[in-house]
Design a protein around this motif. Structure first.
Motif, short mmCIF file in Angstrom:
data_model
loop_
_atom_site.label_atom_id
_atom_site.label_comp_id
_atom_site.label_asym_id
_atom_site.label_seq_id
_atom_site.Cartn_x
_atom_site.Cartn_y
_atom_site.Cartn_z
N VAL A 99 0.83 -1.27 0.05
CA VAL A 99 -0.25 0.15 0.01
C VAL A 99 0.86 1.47 0.15
O VAL A 99 2.06 1.18 0.54
CB VAL A 99 -0.97 0.06 1.38
N ARG A 100 0.26 2.29 -0.69
CA ARG A 100 1.29 3.53 -0.82
C ARG A 100 1.35 4.10 0.55
O ARG A 100 2.31 4.63 0.89
CB ARG A 100 0.22 4.52 -1.75
N ASP A 101 0.35 4.17 1.31
CA ASP A 101 0.38 5.15 2.69
C ASP A 101 -0.05 3.94 3.86
O ASP A 101 -1.31 3.89 4.05
CB ASP A 101 -0.63 6.17 2.47
N LEU A 102 1.04 3.35 4.22
CA LEU A 102 0.66 2.41 5.29
C LEU A 102 -0.05 2.94 6.68
O LEU A 102 -1.16 2.43 6.96
CB LEU A 102 1.97 1.57 5.77
N GLU A 103 0.43 3.99 6.81
CA GLU A 103 -0.28 4.64 8.17
C GLU A 103 -1.85 4.99 7.89
O GLU A 103 -2.46 4.71 8.93
CB GLU A 103 0.56 5.79 8.57
N GLY A 104 -1.89 5.69 6.88
CA GLY A 104 -3.28 6.07 6.41
C GLY A 104 -4.25 5.04 6.14
O GLY A 104 -5.32 5.00 6.49
N GLY A 105 -3.49 3.82 5.55
CA GLY A 105 -4.37 2.44 5.42
C GLY A 105 -4.88 2.02 6.74
O GLY A 105 -6.15 1.39 6.85
N ASN A 150 5.03 -1.73 -6.22
CA ASN A 150 5.37 -1.16 -4.80
C ASN A 150 5.29 -1.98 -3.73
O ASN A 150 5.29 -1.30 -2.51
CB ASN A 150 3.95 0.06 -4.62
N CYS A 151 5.51 -3.08 -3.76
CA CYS A 151 5.81 -4.08 -2.79
C CYS A 151 7.08 -3.69 -2.09
O CYS A 151 8.18 -3.54 -2.69
CB CYS A 151 5.93 -5.47 -3.31
N HIS A 152 7.05 -3.45 -0.85
CA HIS A 152 8.34 -3.28 -0.06
C HIS A 152 8.74 -4.44 0.71
O HIS A 152 7.95 -5.18 1.49
CB HIS A 152 7.97 -2.24 1.15
N LEU A 153 10.18 -4.71 0.63
CA LEU A 153 10.76 -5.81 1.28
C LEU A 153 10.99 -5.54 2.86
O LEU A 153 10.94 -6.65 3.82
CB LEU A 153 12.13 -6.01 0.81
N ASN A 154 10.98 -4.25 3.23
CA ASN A 154 11.52 -4.05 4.43
C ASN A 154 10.52 -3.25 5.29
O ASN A 154 11.04 -2.39 6.35
CB ASN A 154 12.97 -3.18 4.32
N ARG A 155 9.01 -3.54 5.27
CA ARG A 155 8.34 -2.78 6.15
C ARG A 155 8.21 -3.49 7.41
O ARG A 155 8.36 -4.73 7.66
CB ARG A 155 6.90 -3.04 5.67
N GLU A 156 8.36 -2.67 8.64
CA GLU A 156 8.18 -3.12 9.89
C GLU A 156 6.49 -3.18 10.24
O GLU A 156 5.99 -2.25 10.87
CB GLU A 156 8.98 -2.16 10.79
N THR A 157 5.79 -3.78 9.51
CA THR A 157 4.26 -4.02 9.63
C THR A 157 3.93 -3.95 10.91
O THR A 157 2.88 -3.50 11.75
CB THR A 157 3.93 -4.99 8.60
N GLU A 158 4.36 -5.15 11.78
CA GLU A 158 3.96 -5.28 13.24
C GLU A 158 3.94 -4.09 14.09
O GLU A 158 3.06 -3.63 14.87
CB GLU A 158 4.54 -6.36 13.96
N GLN A 159 5.27 -3.30 13.64
CA GLN A 159 5.29 -1.96 14.74
C GLN A 159 4.20 -0.95 14.23
O GLN A 159 3.76 -0.40 15.02
CB GLN A 159 6.68 -1.63 14.62
N ALA A 160 4.03 -1.12 12.77
CA ALA A 160 3.07 -0.13 12.36
C ALA A 160 1.53 -0.23 12.52
O ALA A 160 0.83 0.69 13.12
CB ALA A 160 3.17 0.08 10.80
N VAL A 161 1.39 -1.70 12.92
CA VAL A 161 -0.07 -1.92 13.41
C VAL A 161 -0.30 -1.58 15.00
O VAL A 161 -1.42 -1.05 15.26
CB VAL A 161 -0.24 -3.47 13.35
N VAL A 162 0.90 -1.65 15.70
CA VAL A 162 0.70 -1.23 17.09
C VAL A 162 0.75 0.37 17.23
O VAL A 162 -0.19 0.76 17.84
CB VAL A 162 1.89 -1.92 17.94
N ALA A 163 1.47 0.95 16.32
CA ALA A 163 1.58 2.52 16.17
C ALA A 163 0.41 2.74 15.91
O ALA A 163 0.00 4.23 16.47
CB ALA A 163 2.91 2.99 15.35
N ALA A 164 -0.62 2.32 15.26
CA ALA A 164 -1.97 2.65 14.77
C ALA A 164 -2.81 2.72 15.75
O ALA A 164 -4.21 3.00 15.48
CB ALA A 164 -2.37 1.89 13.45
N GLY A 165 -2.70 1.88 16.89
CA GLY A 165 -3.59 2.15 17.99
C GLY A 165 -4.07 0.47 17.99
O GLY A 165 -4.86 0.37 18.84
#
Ligand SMILES: C[S@@+](CC[C@H](N)C(=O)[O-])C[C@H]1O[C@@H](n2cnc3c(N)ncnc32)[C@H](O)[C@@H]1O
Length: 194
Positions: A99-105, A150-165
């Motif tokens: 996704v283009r905008d992980l935080e927004g998504g 636009n696939c990213h190899l190095n996304r810290e997705t778990e941390q982003a999920v937590v940061a999103a609340g």
């Protein structure tokens, strides 16, 4: 990807989606790899997919779904055309890498989930910081993104999920067998909308 599906992904999808129930939204449903994993505990399934060609293939598979009611719609996760707090569960598999905008998504996912609703996720993710694999991921990422939609190899997705609340309820970290080494680190699990 057929050999990777056989080696692990199919089993992981089945295990994860056993937890889907009630009104469910799947983001980036692709060509419908998850469709046969949903159980009759799903009362309504809304499958969204931004790519018109994939959406066409997805529509052809809808009859295989065991959910009571299933519909396919266009749209991206950054702008979900659904009401606030209208889903019990959101599903995303191998999507948040692109996704283009992980935080927004993630903010949109949170918006459409009911309080206490669940995000079921399965993603390939960044290797641990400082590891050799992570250095390779960082190095190859710019080219990889260009040739892989636009696939990213190095996304810290778990941390982003937590940061999103979200609150992580359970998570499994496992190597994607038979995949290229740079996409092997994965996470799958359930996050609660708190
Ligand atoms: C690797 S495919 C995964 C498809 C499917 N979810 C699966 O598990 O096999 C990535 C999918 O994410 C979709 N996608 C890319 N950007 C997206 C976005 N911003 N919002 C929603 N879906 C997106 C693509 O169109 C594609 O269907």
């Amino acid at each position: 990807m057929a050999n990777v599906e056989d080696a692990c992904l199919r089993e992981w999808r089945m295990d994860l989606l056993e937890n889907a129930a009630g009104r469910v939204l799947e983001i980036g449903a692709g060509t419908g790899a998850n469709i046969e994993c949903y159980t009759p505990a799903v009362s309504e399934l809304v499958l969204t997919e931004p790519d018109v060609h994939m959406r066409g293939r997805l529509r052809k598979k809808v009859s295989r779904c065991k959910a009571e009611k299933t519909m396919v719609t266009e749209g991206s996760v950054e702008l979900i055309n659904q009401d606030d707090a209208s889903f019990d569960c959101v599903v995303g598999t191998l999507v948040l890498c692109s996704v283009r905008d992980l935080e927004g998504g993630l903010k949109e996912i949170k918006r459409v989930l009911k309080p206490g609703g669940r995000l079921l996720f399965m993603e390939h993710v960044a290797a641990p910081r400082g590891s050799r694999r992570r250095r390779w991921q960082n190095w190859i990422n710019p080219v990889w993104r260009r040739v892989n939609s636009n696939c990213h190899l190095n996304r810290e997705t778990e941390q982003a999920v937590v940061a999103a609340g979200f609150s992580i309820h359970w998570v499994r970290r496992e190597s994607m067998r038979k995949a290229m080494p740079i996409v092997r680190p994965t996470i799958r699990g359930i996050a609660h909308n708190v």
